[in-house]
Design a protein around this motif. Structure first.
Motif, PDB file in Angstrom:
ATOM      1  N   PRO A  18       0.828  -1.201   0.000  1.00 46.72           N
ATOM      2  CA  PRO A  18       0.000   0.000   0.000  1.00 46.72           C
ATOM      3  C   PRO A  18       0.868   1.258   0.000  1.00 46.72           C
ATOM      4  CG  PRO A  18      -0.291  -1.255   2.042  1.00 46.72           C
ATOM      5  CD  PRO A  18       0.695  -1.991   1.195  1.00 46.72           C
ATOM      6  N   SER A  19       0.319   2.329  -0.512  1.00 43.63           N
ATOM      7  CA  SER A  19       1.080   3.576  -0.627  1.00 43.63           C
ATOM      8  C   SER A  19       1.591   4.069   0.723  1.00 43.63           C
ATOM      9  CB  SER A  19       0.244   4.649  -1.311  1.00 43.63           C
ATOM     10  OG  SER A  19      -0.938   4.891  -0.575  1.00 43.63           O
ATOM     11  N   VAL A  20       0.861   3.831   1.787  1.00 50.71           N
ATOM     12  CA  VAL A  20       1.309   4.258   3.114  1.00 50.71           C
ATOM     13  C   VAL A  20       2.617   3.557   3.479  1.00 50.71           C
ATOM     14  CG1 VAL A  20       0.719   4.243   5.572  1.00 50.71           C
ATOM     15  CG2 VAL A  20      -1.018   4.813   3.878  1.00 50.71           C
ATOM     16  N   ARG A  21       2.734   2.302   3.121  1.00 50.88           N
ATOM     17  CA  ARG A  21       3.973   1.564   3.397  1.00 50.88           C
ATOM     18  C   ARG A  21       5.120   2.060   2.522  1.00 50.88           C
ATOM     19  NH1 ARG A  21       4.456  -4.916   3.344  1.00 50.88           N
ATOM     20  NH2 ARG A  21       6.696  -5.029   3.605  1.00 50.88           N
ATOM     21  N   VAL A  22       4.822   2.409   1.278  1.00 50.75           N
ATOM     22  CA  VAL A  22       5.840   2.979   0.392  1.00 50.75           C
ATOM     23  C   VAL A  22       6.350   4.291   0.980  1.00 50.75           C
ATOM     24  CG1 VAL A  22       6.261   3.955  -1.895  1.00 50.75           C
ATOM     25  CG2 VAL A  22       4.948   1.837  -1.668  1.00 50.75           C
ATOM     26  N   VAL A  23       5.437   5.141   1.435  1.00 54.57           N
ATOM     27  CA  VAL A  23       5.820   6.424   2.035  1.00 54.57           C
ATOM     28  C   VAL A  23       6.672   6.191   3.286  1.00 54.57           C
ATOM     29  CG1 VAL A  23       4.903   8.441   3.263  1.00 54.57           C
ATOM     30  CG2 VAL A  23       3.933   7.763   1.065  1.00 54.57           C
ATOM     31  N   ARG A  24       6.310   5.225   4.104  1.00 53.41           N
ATOM     32  CA  ARG A  24       7.086   4.923   5.319  1.00 53.41           C
ATOM     33  C   ARG A  24       8.513   4.506   4.955  1.00 53.41           C
ATOM     34  NH1 ARG A  24       3.464   1.709   8.201  1.00 53.41           N
ATOM     35  NH2 ARG A  24       4.202  -0.112   7.061  1.00 53.41           N
ATOM     36  N   ALA A  25       8.663   3.674   3.925  1.00 56.26           N
ATOM     37  CA  ALA A  25      10.002   3.271   3.478  1.00 56.26           C
ATOM     38  C   ALA A  25      10.781   4.475   2.944  1.00 56.26           C
ATOM     39  CB  ALA A  25       9.893   2.187   2.415  1.00 56.26           C
ATOM     40  N   LEU A  26      10.105   5.337   2.177  1.00 61.82           N
ATOM     41  CA  LEU A  26      10.771   6.527   1.647  1.00 61.82           C
ATOM     42  C   LEU A  26      11.191   7.487   2.760  1.00 61.82           C
ATOM     43  CD1 LEU A  26       8.560   7.129  -1.504  1.00 61.82           C
ATOM     44  CD2 LEU A  26      10.967   6.425  -1.476  1.00 61.82           C
ATOM     45  N   GLU A  27      10.383   7.597   3.799  1.00 59.43           N
ATOM     46  CA  GLU A  27      10.753   8.446   4.946  1.00 59.43           C
ATOM     47  C   GLU A  27      12.037   7.954   5.599  1.00 59.43           C
ATOM     48  OE1 GLU A  27       9.817  11.281   6.211  1.00 59.43           O
ATOM     49  OE2 GLU A  27       8.067  11.623   4.967  1.00 59.43           O
ATOM     50  N   ARG A  28      12.180   6.630   5.725  1.00 57.81           N
ATOM     51  CA  ARG A  28      13.418   6.079   6.302  1.00 57.81           C
ATOM     52  C   ARG A  28      14.621   6.416   5.428  1.00 57.81           C
ATOM     53  NH1 ARG A  28      10.102   1.415   7.160  1.00 57.81           N
ATOM     54  NH2 ARG A  28      11.173   0.380   5.436  1.00 57.81           N
ATOM     55  N   ILE A  29      14.434   6.327   4.114  1.00 57.98           N
ATOM     56  CA  ILE A  29      15.528   6.651   3.194  1.00 57.98           C
ATOM     57  C   ILE A  29      15.882   8.135   3.278  1.00 57.98           C
ATOM     58  CG2 ILE A  29      16.193   6.760   0.764  1.00 57.98           C
ATOM     59  CD1 ILE A  29      14.378   4.245   0.373  1.00 57.98           C
ATOM     60  N   LEU A  30      14.887   9.004   3.317  1.00 57.83           N
ATOM     61  CA  LEU A  30      15.141  10.441   3.416  1.00 57.83           C
ATOM     62  C   LEU A  30      15.887  10.794   4.690  1.00 57.83           C
ATOM     63  CD1 LEU A  30      13.371  10.753   0.917  1.00 57.83           C
ATOM     64  CD2 LEU A  30      12.229  12.625   2.078  1.00 57.83           C
ATOM     65  N   ALA A  31      15.548  10.151   5.790  1.00 57.16           N
ATOM     66  CA  ALA A  31      16.243  10.416   7.056  1.00 57.16           C
ATOM     67  C   ALA A  31      17.712  10.030   6.955  1.00 57.16           C
ATOM     68  CB  ALA A  31      15.559   9.649   8.189  1.00 57.16           C
ATOM     69  N   TRP A  32      18.002   9.046   6.143  1.00 54.24           N
ATOM     70  CA  TRP A  32      19.361   8.525   6.012  1.00 54.24           C
ATOM     71  C   TRP A  32      20.143   9.229   4.912  1.00 54.24           C
ATOM     72  CZ3 TRP A  32      20.135   3.870   2.488  1.00 54.24           C
ATOM     73  CH2 TRP A  32      21.459   3.436   2.489  1.00 54.24           C
ATOM     74  N   ARG A  33      19.480   9.486   3.753  1.00 49.30           N
ATOM     75  CA  ARG A  33      20.190   9.990   2.580  1.00 49.30           C
ATOM     76  C   ARG A  33      19.806  11.390   2.129  1.00 49.30           C
ATOM     77  NH1 ARG A  33      22.843   5.837  -0.622  1.00 49.30           N
ATOM     78  NH2 ARG A  33      23.202   7.562  -2.019  1.00 49.30           N
ATOM     79  N   GLY A  34      18.732  11.941   2.673  1.00 47.02           N
ATOM     80  CA  GLY A  34      18.263  13.239   2.218  1.00 47.02           C
ATOM     81  C   GLY A  34      17.317  13.110   1.036  1.00 47.02           C
ATOM     82  N   CYS A  35      16.795  14.229   0.582  1.00 50.75           N
ATOM     83  CA  CYS A  35      15.777  14.242  -0.479  1.00 50.75           C
ATOM     84  C   CYS A  35      16.398  14.199  -1.867  1.00 50.75           C
ATOM     85  CB  CYS A  35      14.925  15.506  -0.376  1.00 50.75           C
ATOM     86  SG  CYS A  35      13.772  15.488   0.978  1.00 50.75           S
ATOM     87  N   PRO A  36      15.861  13.361  -2.745  1.00 53.28           N
ATOM     88  CA  PRO A  36      16.269  13.419  -4.143  1.00 53.28           C
ATOM     89  C   PRO A  36      15.492  14.524  -4.852  1.00 53.28           C
ATOM     90  CG  PRO A  36      14.649  11.710  -3.860  1.00 53.28           C
ATOM     91  CD  PRO A  36      14.929  12.278  -2.487  1.00 53.28           C
ATOM     92  N   VAL A  37      15.918  14.868  -6.038  1.00 51.77           N
ATOM     93  CA  VAL A  37      15.196  15.841  -6.850  1.00 51.77           C
ATOM     94  C   VAL A  37      13.957  15.189  -7.451  1.00 51.77           C
ATOM     95  CG1 VAL A  37      15.328  17.285  -8.923  1.00 51.77           C
ATOM     96  CG2 VAL A  37      17.279  17.155  -7.344  1.00 51.77           C
ATOM     97  N   LYS A  38      14.126  13.935  -7.915  1.00 51.57           N
ATOM     98  CA  LYS A  38      12.988  13.229  -8.511  1.00 51.57           C
ATOM     99  C   LYS A  38      13.122  11.739  -8.275  1.00 51.57           C
ATOM    100  CE  LYS A  38      14.876  12.961 -13.179  1.00 51.57           C
ATOM    101  NZ  LYS A  38      14.648  13.301 -14.572  1.00 51.57           N
ATOM    102  N   ILE A  39      11.993  11.060  -8.427  1.00 53.57           N
ATOM    103  CA  ILE A  39      11.932   9.610  -8.326  1.00 53.57           C
ATOM    104  C   ILE A  39      11.214   9.100  -9.568  1.00 53.57           C
ATOM    105  CG2 ILE A  39      11.081   7.628  -7.031  1.00 53.57           C
ATOM    106  CD1 ILE A  39      11.048   9.409  -4.526  1.00 53.57           C
ATOM    107  N   ARG A  40      11.848   8.169 -10.284  1.00 55.61           N
ATOM    108  CA  ARG A  40      11.224   7.565 -11.460  1.00 55.61           C
ATOM    109  C   ARG A  40      10.583   6.251 -11.039  1.00 55.61           C
ATOM    110  NH1 ARG A  40      14.170   6.902 -17.100  1.00 55.61           N
ATOM    111  NH2 ARG A  40      15.098   8.715 -16.162  1.00 55.61           N
TER     112      ARG A  40
END
Length: 91
Positions: A18-40
């Protein structure tokens, strides 16, 4: 500079994501690596959701979708998914 790298930043495996789980995974990545400009990504329902669109807007991240039925536009990911499925998950 290319618009991707070949690093695997997270793997979420399930019958559906579900999209909520995708967002949760992306939040973990952002905390670790910062924000990308775009996601394909492809046009799966977990990626085309209002939830993910709102999250991306909040973080000023552009969501770039491949054309439907054109996996070659995201060929590295498609190749990785196939190899991971056959070499790891199907063992």
């Amino acid at each position: 500079m290319g618009d991707y790298n070949r690093g695997v930043l997270a793997i979420e495996i399930d019958l559906s994501l579900p999209s909520v789980r995708v967002v949760r995974a992306l939040e973990r990545i952002l905390a670790w690596r910062g924000c990308p400009v775009k996601i394909r990504m492809d046009n799966g329902p977990e990626f085309t959701s209002v939830t993910l669109a709102g999250w991306a807007e909040k973080h000023d991240i552009q969501l770039e979708f491949i054309k439907p039925d054109k996996p070659t536009q995201n060929s590295y990911v498609e190749g990785f998914n196939k190899a991971y499925r056959t070499e790891v998950l199907n063992m």
